[in-house]
Scaffold this motif. Structure first.
Motif, PDB file in Angstrom:
ATOM      1  N   PRO A  50     -25.052  64.433  51.250  1.00 47.01           N
ATOM      2  CA  PRO A  50     -25.207  64.505  49.790  1.00 47.01           C
ATOM      3  C   PRO A  50     -26.035  63.356  49.256  1.00 47.01           C
ATOM      4  O   PRO A  50     -26.029  62.248  49.808  1.00 47.01           O
ATOM      5  N   LEU A  51     -26.752  63.613  48.165  1.00 48.05           N
ATOM      6  CA  LEU A  51     -27.491  62.563  47.484  1.00 48.05           C
ATOM      7  C   LEU A  51     -26.508  61.606  46.822  1.00 48.05           C
ATOM      8  O   LEU A  51     -25.587  62.030  46.130  1.00 48.05           O
ATOM      9  N   ALA A  52     -26.694  60.317  47.047  1.00 48.70           N
ATOM     10  CA  ALA A  52     -25.806  59.306  46.494  1.00 48.70           C
ATOM     11  C   ALA A  52     -26.282  58.917  45.094  1.00 48.70           C
ATOM     12  O   ALA A  52     -27.448  58.551  44.903  1.00 48.70           O
ATOM     13  N   VAL A  53     -25.375  58.990  44.127  1.00 43.23           N
ATOM     14  CA  VAL A  53     -25.728  58.748  42.725  1.00 43.23           C
ATOM     15  C   VAL A  53     -24.846  57.636  42.156  1.00 43.23           C
ATOM     16  O   VAL A  53     -23.626  57.663  42.313  1.00 43.23           O
ATOM     17  N   ARG A  90     -23.150  63.261  45.324  1.00 43.39           N
ATOM     18  CA  ARG A  90     -21.920  62.464  45.416  1.00 43.39           C
ATOM     19  C   ARG A  90     -22.065  61.217  44.555  1.00 43.39           C
ATOM     20  O   ARG A  90     -23.031  60.463  44.708  1.00 43.39           O
ATOM     21  N   ALA A  91     -21.128  61.013  43.643  1.00 39.54           N
ATOM     22  CA  ALA A  91     -21.119  59.799  42.829  1.00 39.54           C
ATOM     23  C   ALA A  91     -20.503  58.677  43.664  1.00 39.54           C
ATOM     24  O   ALA A  91     -19.305  58.695  43.961  1.00 39.54           O
ATOM     25  N   PRO A 118     -27.892  53.545  46.304  1.00 40.46           N
ATOM     26  CA  PRO A 118     -27.888  54.971  45.968  1.00 40.46           C
ATOM     27  C   PRO A 118     -29.288  55.569  46.039  1.00 40.46           C
ATOM     28  O   PRO A 118     -30.294  54.848  46.038  1.00 40.46           O
ATOM     29  N   ASP A 119     -29.337  56.889  46.086  1.00 46.98           N
ATOM     30  CA  ASP A 119     -30.626  57.586  46.024  1.00 46.98           C
ATOM     31  C   ASP A 119     -31.135  57.660  44.587  1.00 46.98           C
ATOM     32  O   ASP A 119     -32.342  57.600  44.352  1.00 46.98           O
ATOM     33  N   VAL A 120     -30.208  57.825  43.647  1.00 48.08           N
ATOM     34  CA  VAL A 120     -30.556  57.969  42.231  1.00 48.08           C
ATOM     35  C   VAL A 120     -29.593  57.143  41.392  1.00 48.08           C
ATOM     36  O   VAL A 120     -28.397  57.105  41.676  1.00 48.08           O
ATOM     37  N   VAL A 121     -30.125  56.498  40.353  1.00 51.82           N
ATOM     38  CA  VAL A 121     -29.296  55.814  39.361  1.00 51.82           C
ATOM     39  C   VAL A 121     -29.438  56.547  38.038  1.00 51.82           C
ATOM     40  O   VAL A 121     -30.555  56.705  37.530  1.00 51.82           O
ATOM     41  N   LEU A 122     -28.317  57.038  37.503  1.00 55.19           N
ATOM     42  CA  LEU A 122     -28.307  57.589  36.150  1.00 55.19           C
ATOM     43  C   LEU A 122     -28.091  56.414  35.206  1.00 55.19           C
ATOM     44  O   LEU A 122     -27.014  55.833  35.184  1.00 55.19           O
ATOM     45  N   ILE A 149     -31.303  65.357  38.878  1.00 55.14           N
ATOM     46  CA  ILE A 149     -31.029  64.406  39.962  1.00 55.14           C
ATOM     47  C   ILE A 149     -31.787  64.821  41.219  1.00 55.14           C
ATOM     48  O   ILE A 149     -32.408  63.983  41.892  1.00 55.14           O
ATOM     49  N   ARG A 150     -31.742  66.098  41.542  1.00 50.27           N
ATOM     50  CA  ARG A 150     -32.434  66.581  42.744  1.00 50.27           C
ATOM     51  C   ARG A 150     -33.942  66.386  42.639  1.00 50.27           C
ATOM     52  O   ARG A 150     -34.608  66.016  43.609  1.00 50.27           O
ATOM     53  N   VAL A 151     -34.482  66.638  41.456  1.00 52.34           N
ATOM     54  CA  VAL A 151     -35.932  66.530  41.263  1.00 52.34           C
ATOM     55  C   VAL A 151     -36.401  65.091  41.461  1.00 52.34           C
ATOM     56  O   VAL A 151     -37.363  64.831  42.187  1.00 52.34           O
ATOM     57  N   VAL A 152     -35.736  64.129  40.818  1.00 58.00           N
ATOM     58  CA  VAL A 152     -36.193  62.747  40.951  1.00 58.00           C
ATOM     59  C   VAL A 152     -35.940  62.216  42.356  1.00 58.00           C
ATOM     60  O   VAL A 152     -36.732  61.426  42.880  1.00 58.00           O
TER      61      VAL A 152
END
Length: 234
Positions: free
Chosen positions: A3-6, A30-31, A50-54, A122-125
Motif C-alpha cells: 500500500p501507498l504510505a500516507v 495506508r495512513a 511516506p509516499d505522499v503527505v496530505l 493520492i494515487r495520481v501524485v
C-alpha cells in the motif's frame, strides 16, 4: 502490492481522523501517521518516509507551506525518494496556495472533495502526476497572474529563456502542454491524442525538463502567461 504510505497533516483532530479512516478503507492505501502542525509533519515525514503527505496549509506555528519546503529541501534519505505533497485547501480563500506551489507541492485537493476523489488524488501524485482539476487551475492562474513572474517561475531572464524553450518544443509537445494546462490527466491526454499513457507521461516529463519546471502546475501557469491558452483570466 504494498500500500501507498500516507502521512496526514491537519491541525484539527476530527479532520485528521476522518482522513485516516478514508485512507485506511482502501486496500492500496495506508495512513502511516498523523500530524497536527508543521513541526510534527517535518519530523514524522523524515521518520516515516511516506509516499505522499496530505498537507494542510493553514496551521498555527509552522505552516504547511514551510513544512512542505523543509520536507522537500532538507530530505535526509539519499536511498529513498522524498514524498509527494498533496495540499489540502479550501482554495477560494487561501492565499497560501501559490506559496505551496513554490515550496514544491504537486497537487491541490479541495477539502470538500469526496472520499473517492481523495483516494484518486493520492494515487495520481504518488505516480508522479499532479492533481489539477480545471476549476482549481483557473483559480490558481487567476490568483497569480498579478504577481511578478519571478515568484513562480524564476527571474525575468529565466522566464525569457523558457519562452524561447517553448518555441523549440515540437507541435505534439505543445499539444500536450496545452492539455496539461487545461487540467487533463495523463490518461485523458492519451485518449485525446491517441497515445499510450506511458508515452504521455514520458513526454510530460521531457517538457518539464526542457522548460526547467518542477511540476505540472508550473507548466500550466507558464502556458497561461505565455499566451498558449489565449488571454489570461481577469
Amino acid at each position: 502490492m504494498t500500500p501507498l504510505a500516507v502521512l496526514v497533516v491537519d491541525d484539527q483532530e476530527m479532520v485528521r481522523e476522518a482522513l485516516r479512516a478514508v485512507i485506511d478503507r482502501r486496500e492500496d492505501l495506508r495512513a502511516v501517521g498523523t500530524a497536527g502542525d508543521g513541526e510534527q509533519a517535518v519530523a514524522l515525514a523524515f521518520d516515516l518516509r511516506p509516499d505522499v503527505v496530505l498537507m494542510d496549509v493553514r496551521m498555527p506555528g509552522t505552516t504547511g507551506v514551510e513544512a512542505t519546503r523543509r520536507i522537500l529541501a532538507d530530505w535526509p534519505h539519499a536511498d529513498h525518494p522524498a514524498p509527494r505533497v498533496l495540499v489540502l485547501t479550501t482554495f477560494d480563500h487561501d492565499e497560501y496556495v501559490h506559496a505551496a506551489l513554490r515550496a514544491g507541492a504537486t497537487g491541490f485537493l479541495l477539502k470538500n472533495s469526496s472520499p473517492d476523489e481523495l483516494a484518486r488524488a493520492i494515487r495520481v501524485v504518488a505516480d508522479g502526476g499532479s492533481v489539477l482539476a480545471p476549476s482549481v487551475t483557473r483559480r490558481l492562474v487567476g490568483a497569480v497572474t498579478a504577481l511578478p513572474a519571478a515568484l513562480l517561475i524564476g527571474t525575468p531572464r529565466v522566464h525569457d529563456d523558457r519562452e524561447r524553450a517553448l518555441e523549440a518544443l515540437t507541435e505534439r509537445e505543445l499539444e500536450v502542454l496545452v492539455l496539461v494546462a487545461r487540467g487533463r490527466s495523463n490518461a485523458q491526454i492519451a485518449d485525446d491524442l491517441g497515445l499510450t499513457e506511458g508515452t504521455v507521461k514520458s513526454r510530460v516529463n521531457r517538457i518539464l525538463t526542457r522548460l526547467g519546471l518542477d511540476n505540472r502546475v508550473q507548466a500550466a501557469i507558464l502556458a497561461h502567461e505565455t499566451g498558449l491558452l489565449g488571454p489570461p483570466p481577469h
